[in-house]
Design an enzyme around this catalytic site. Structure first.
Site, PDB file in Angstrom:
ATOM      1  CB  CYS A  22      -0.897   0.053   1.243  1.00  0.00           C
ATOM      2  SG  CYS A  22      -2.130  -1.251   1.307  1.00  0.00           S
TER       3      CYS A  22
ATOM      4  NE  ARG B  10      -4.578   2.116   1.571  1.00  0.00           N
ATOM      5  CZ  ARG B  10      -4.882   1.681   2.789  1.00  0.00           C
ATOM      6  NH1 ARG B  10      -6.059   1.969   3.314  1.00  0.00           N
ATOM      7  NH2 ARG B  10      -4.012   0.936   3.441  1.00  0.00           N
TER       8      ARG B  10
ATOM      9  CG  ASN C 133       0.882  -5.792   5.060  1.00  0.00           C
ATOM     10  OD1 ASN C 133       1.989  -6.047   5.534  1.00  0.00           O
ATOM     11  ND2 ASN C 133      -0.039  -6.714   4.879  1.00  0.00           N
TER      12      ASN C 133
END
Lengths: 325, 325, 325, 325
Positions: A2, A16, A79
């Site tokens: 990400c 994002r 993550n």
């Protein structure tokens, strides 16, 4: 994995790319001010700031991937598999489960500074939402409409809150190491460098774009951190909300993960499932998906925020082609 | 500068990113079969294959940047400033001006093989369209619906026609050198490499996407050639026209030039003005622009191709946001 | 800056490149067993292990840059300007000045494990040797004749002792970050990688050495860490002491800093002033200098180690050319 | 494979690294002026310039890998496997076998310009020395004591003689491509670049040597070309012959291939068997070997050059350690 950014262009835009191998069924979810937010170890919040963002809902609870609140604070979980470490519930601490952190901060903080205070005594507790829904290893970025930004990481060494001077977050390794690595690329530029390797020799700038020749283009976390930083730092300021949003999505696009390029298991590929971004001042949430390149938007202020039930919008995931004939 | 690709997915999709610092006012232009195409030194064509593509029009002449014909041949001209060399008109040669080459080939060739034959005796003549509109230094990619592809370069050494095994073209240096450079990146992969640097030491794959860590991400021509090749070679085949077109535009997106990242003169930046792509079998032309992320399309077969006047469509350049509330 | 390695080849060989802009007048110095070693805050050592290494001597005190002891423990201090942080003298701690650390450990530890114990309660005290000779910002590598190796870093977060699985140390950033970065290069190999970027395309391995194409060659600390690791991990084991020493110096040569390539101030260049290495089992110290490529050696066991005065050997710094006619 | 350089430091120094997997038994060979040099297709030379260099001798014929002549011309043959193409003997051409080229040019040319003239009508003939000793695929660098340098390549396109502005040659690909690739590294510098990636963010130059962070360190031909260029362009001029020779060998050392790093067949490794260099004005030949780091030298002018028999010196290949005690 990400990439999250905050883009400065008069207003501030935060959001994002979500890079994953499966679509988890997320929706655009508005949590109005009077929706009770329950927490495991800290007091529930019955009245709080309204929130909009990408979220799945389980048991009527909004498990936000990212979102913003009506005060112009944005937050995203990314993550952090490996370094992430959550701790047992500790006496004397504000014990917050990892999945509670985004709603907790967005419900309570009107600025990055307030978020810092809320985190000062926090412990990220190793609690699962349910047996079926285990806690994901995450770290977080918080930003606000003044352009301030922090990174929040809970590792074996405890909870760290870092000022984030670049306004970018990707994944592993720990945030300070991303900054060290970014230093390696300090000479990346929109213009070609001088010939310093062999000044007496004519070495033609045979292509435009020479100043970014060493810019990384990999799918990995360090590559995306560097490339997103370069893109956001040099993207111009637009003259309108639409132009800013357009530019914003191009920044995220620069670190998009195309399907097929990041194989995480045989025939299973991670890709950029969606990209989103909000105007932190205006409370408007914009997004695109891998399948649908058109930008869609939901404006939180067009809803009645004084209610107590979650409001959801379906993700527009069908390619909407404009047939001109 | 520019990137052109052919993407294989059942059908073949061909098109390009146009990277430039100014919008030249291009339109989608259909040249029907009976529009007379005039040439300076070779016979005019009064009846020919119909063409669709991005083009400016001057004096009723379609100066195509790229396009396809009804037989499934596509062609694009890309910046080749430096190596490009055009020659004086030569006796005994088919003297074609650089700006005539795309319409000439698309009007006359039903396959890459036929294009090769047309080029066998060609000389790219150093003729300008007009005093105001000087010939641009270009090289070309031609592809067809069998997946075949060639690169055409006129340099000081003469006219070269190369088989293009990757189906990608960017800019300088000469095509064979791009292939040599591509070899340097042969180990780029969707999966992480084995630890061969220090096999006895535990070196964690700390991020997904490790197999592409050394993939270049620069705006320069070599970087885009490598990245576009990796993307197109690993992009999956879709299950529908829409899915293929979606995937196709993601490939081009991987080498998009964002505004602000490639400064060619003080405060002047090259960026990806538009991306386009056509289904070579179906004659449908799709495109997006930097300003408008929604895909638009024009189907040549929805027009009467037996006419003799250019048919134009305006480029949809306004961001079309889908407001969900 | 500097690079230190331990090379495994039957016996173990330990030493370093000293990269600096000035020659500080170092000598080969043997500290015999009964030379009193004085310390500022911990008890002096009157009888201890004998030491040999590169050192300057001030006030009859051996300020070792690196050395080994008769038990087969080696240690080197390397520049760590930035992260290095020394602390005020602390009650209840073993307060050791940074310049005392090498003699202290080498005088007292017969293995890396013993060094770890000595460091367990240590505090690196911010004491200068004298007003003129300020403490240098350093971190350290300790290795022994079993092949074990640790890195010792005193930063703002305190004293850290890391197991060093690669047996390499350079400079900034902190050691864990070097390991993270090393992971990026896990695919570097003595053999060419498979073609995974475009498997259908013939991409010739046009040069030998393709497996190390992405190996860094810079003078900076991360580049040297990666390159030295690759070199030491793949260097073969020799059949004799001379062959091992030959191979050992080639490893250090791979990260040599040539004069002129690392400008630290106008017209001031850092370069590899000397390279040294010792057989940890045999107590033989070998070295070369930038000016003299011939290897010289001093064997500690050829001296009487039961004495109490420092024994010194001049560095052979004149190029000794073997004129064959 | 190999690297050849010319280093400018008052006088000019020319020579090379020979990178190979086997030692072919070369010697230092002086061909005096009256040694008859026989050629297959062109007239023999009975009187000519004297030559010194590294060579094997077969049937009393000096098969030079590299050498210089008494007029200050140097020449080396380097592996060019792939692009190298030799042609059948052609009428009207000066047909020279590849293995004759070094003795032919060094025997006849007193400058690079004269070498160019000798090559103007040359054809590199595909003749083998013998059935057992097949012609190796090579290209060549010629340099002289004015600092001039050319590259000679015989490929499928014919014989090309390029001016060599960098004074460096390695291996594949073709020389012009090496120059294009060198342009990619034009920003490599002895000093750290400005922070242009994110000028508002403090990105510390955390290590010395930052200006060369992207310098390649691989064993492959492109990496060595770039690194050797950077090293030779920035190496300072010494104050004496010994200092110049010292610096010269450090340049070659920067692209040395260490044993174990370049596996060309299972358990077979290429490495830098020897490095040599000559003062083009003085006719002194210097060399080192992988096994012996001490520099040895042979001065051609200490021999009687008016003789007619080859003069040979054994390569000093034993590590000569200077035992100080």
């Amino acid at each position: 994995m990400c990439t999250s950014i905050i883009y400065t262009a008069g207003d501030y835009y935060f959001g994002r790319n979500l890079d994953l191998e499966v679509d988890l069924g997320q929706k655009i979810v508005i949590t109005p001010r009077n929706k009770t937010l329950e927490f495991r170890e800290i007091p529930n919040l019955e009245h709080h700031y309204a929130i909009i963002g990408m979220s799945i809902i389980r048991d009527d609870y909004p498990l936000y991937f990212d979102g913003i609140n009506e005060k112009g604070v944005g937050m995203a979980g990314l993550n952090f598999n490996g370094p992430a470490h959550y701790f047992p519930v500790q006496q004397g601490k504000d014990n917050i489960a990892s999945f509670e952190l985004v709603p907790y901060i967005l419900a309570s903080a009107s600025s990055v500074n307030e978020a810092k205070k809320l985190l000062a005594n926090a412990n990220i507790a190793n609690l699962n939402f349910s047996d079926k829904l285990q806690a994901a290893p995450l770290h977080w970025i918080v930003a606000d409409k003044t352009g301030a930004s922090i990174t929040v990481e809970s590792t074996i060494e405890g909870l760290k809150v870092y000022d984030n001077p670049v306004g970018v977050l990707t994944n592993n390794p720990e945030f300070p190491r991303q900054l060290v690595n970014l230093s390696n690329y300090r000479g990346i530029s929109p213009t070609a460098p001088e010939n310093t390797i062999a000044p007496e020799v004519d070495l033609p700038v045979y292509s435009r774009g020479f100043g970014s020749h060493f810019l990384p283009g990999g799918m990995d976390s360090e590559s995306r951190f560097v490339k997103a930083t370069f893109a956001k730092m040099h993207t111009p300021v637009g003259n309108s909300e639409v132009e800013n949003i357009t530019n914003y999505f191009h920044i995220l696009q620069s670190v998009e993960q195309q399907k097929g390029l990041d194989e995480i298991a045989p025939n299973t590929y991670e890709y950029t499932i969606y990209s989103d971004g909000s105007n932190l001042s205006k409370g408007i949430f914009y997004y695109r998906t891998y399948e649908n390149s058109q930008i869609s938007s939901v404006d939180m202020h067009k809803e009645n925020l004084e209610t107590s039930e979650l409001i959801t919008y379906r993700v527009q995931n069908q390619q909407e082609i404009n047939y001109q004939n």
